[in-house]
Structure formats: structure tokens, C-alpha cells
Design a protein around this motif. Sequence first.
Motif, mmCIF file in Angstrom:
data_model
loop_
_atom_site.group_PDB
_atom_site.id
_atom_site.type_symbol
_atom_site.label_atom_id
_atom_site.label_comp_id
_atom_site.label_asym_id
_atom_site.label_seq_id
_atom_site.Cartn_x
_atom_site.Cartn_y
_atom_site.Cartn_z
ATOM 1 N N ALA A 1 -7.214 69.985 -8.026
ATOM 2 C CA ALA A 1 -7.406 68.719 -7.321
ATOM 3 C C ALA A 1 -8.899 68.445 -7.264
ATOM 4 O O ALA A 1 -9.717 69.371 -7.285
ATOM 5 N N THR A 2 -9.251 67.176 -7.211
ATOM 6 C CA THR A 2 -10.675 66.846 -7.104
ATOM 7 C C THR A 2 -11.186 67.228 -5.721
ATOM 8 O O THR A 2 -10.453 67.213 -4.736
ATOM 9 N N GLY A 3 -12.469 67.572 -5.690
ATOM 10 C CA GLY A 3 -13.088 67.969 -4.436
ATOM 11 C C GLY A 3 -13.171 66.808 -3.456
ATOM 12 O O GLY A 3 -13.206 65.633 -3.853
ATOM 13 N N THR A 4 -13.252 67.135 -2.199
ATOM 14 C CA THR A 4 -13.327 66.135 -1.140
ATOM 15 C C THR A 4 -14.530 65.224 -1.344
ATOM 16 O O THR A 4 -15.660 65.694 -1.442
ATOM 17 N N GLY A 5 -14.267 63.935 -1.462
ATOM 18 C CA GLY A 5 -15.324 62.934 -1.574
ATOM 19 C C GLY A 5 -15.947 62.791 -2.945
ATOM 20 O O GLY A 5 -16.810 61.927 -3.152
ATOM 21 N N ILE A 6 -15.534 63.620 -3.904
ATOM 22 C CA ILE A 6 -16.211 63.608 -5.204
ATOM 23 C C ILE A 6 -15.945 62.319 -5.974
ATOM 24 O O ILE A 6 -16.842 61.793 -6.634
ATOM 25 N N GLU A 7 -14.737 61.792 -5.907
ATOM 26 C CA GLU A 7 -14.430 60.564 -6.644
ATOM 27 C C GLU A 7 -15.305 59.413 -6.158
ATOM 28 O O GLU A 7 -15.847 58.662 -6.970
ATOM 29 N N GLU A 8 -15.458 59.294 -4.860
ATOM 30 C CA GLU A 8 -16.310 58.242 -4.300
ATOM 31 C C GLU A 8 -17.769 58.455 -4.710
ATOM 32 O O GLU A 8 -18.466 57.508 -5.097
ATOM 33 N N ALA A 9 -18.239 59.691 -4.618
ATOM 34 C CA ALA A 9 -19.629 59.985 -4.975
ATOM 35 C C ALA A 9 -19.903 59.664 -6.444
ATOM 36 O O ALA A 9 -20.909 59.021 -6.765
#
Length: 140
Positions: A115-123
Motif C-alpha cells: 500500500a502507498t505510504g500515508t500522505g505520499i500520493e498527495e505529496a
Amino acid sequence: MGAPLRPVQAVTFDFWDTIVAATVGSGDGMRRLQIDRFAEIADEAGSPVSAGELEEAFDVNWARFEARWVANSGPYTPADSVDFIADRLGVELVDDLRLRLIDGFRTVGRRVPLATGTGIEEALGTLRAAGVRLGIVCDV
């Protein structure tokens, strides 16, 4: 007065446990899957190992991996892990056992859900929108 600040042109991210992580839990979770797979393969080959000794061998192997990583002395591969752990446990790597154990490390790594890390997609989206070039640093 110092030189004017230049805008950020590029950012690098570590891949494992930053961009993605195993959903079963990285670190201890991945280690547990690797230990279980090693034990299963060794047992199937007629070379059973005790759970306690196997866990201890994995602990020492991880310390070796970390020391090599800190020293920046090159990769520590699944083959390195298998050779070290088998030698420590007195497991004779006969026939195709070595190859099967090495493949066991790869199989766990390929099959574990990520799974993608917390907040990484937004960053990443924010940086991309700002025209910042992105890079990935990874040693796995």
C-alpha cells in the motif's frame, strides 16, 4: 546577506516504507513471512529447523544486513542471507535446496500486498504540480 534561495528543483524519496509498505506490516511482518517460508522449504527438504534457532539466525542475519547497509559496502542479497542462515543452523544446502530457499525470499517479496505510504500520493501530486522532478532511492 546570503545568496538568494533557489527554488527546489528535485526531491528524492526512499521507496520502502516511504512510498510503499507491506500491508501485512513491514519489518516484523515481512520478517515473519520470510522465516515461515524458510522453515517450510527446509522442512519439505528434510532439514527441519527449530523455530527459536531460526528466529535467532534471522536476527543475526538482519544485523549483518544493517551493518553492510550502514557501511555502504554493497548489496546483501537473498543468496547472502540463505548462505549465512543455513551455515549458522547447520543446514546442508544439497540438491536444489539453496535455490529454493533463495527463491523463497523473492517469493515473499513479490507476493506481499503493498500500500502507498500515508500522505505520499498527495505529496507526490503537489510536487509534480509544482514542476519538481522526483527520484526514488531504493536498495531492494
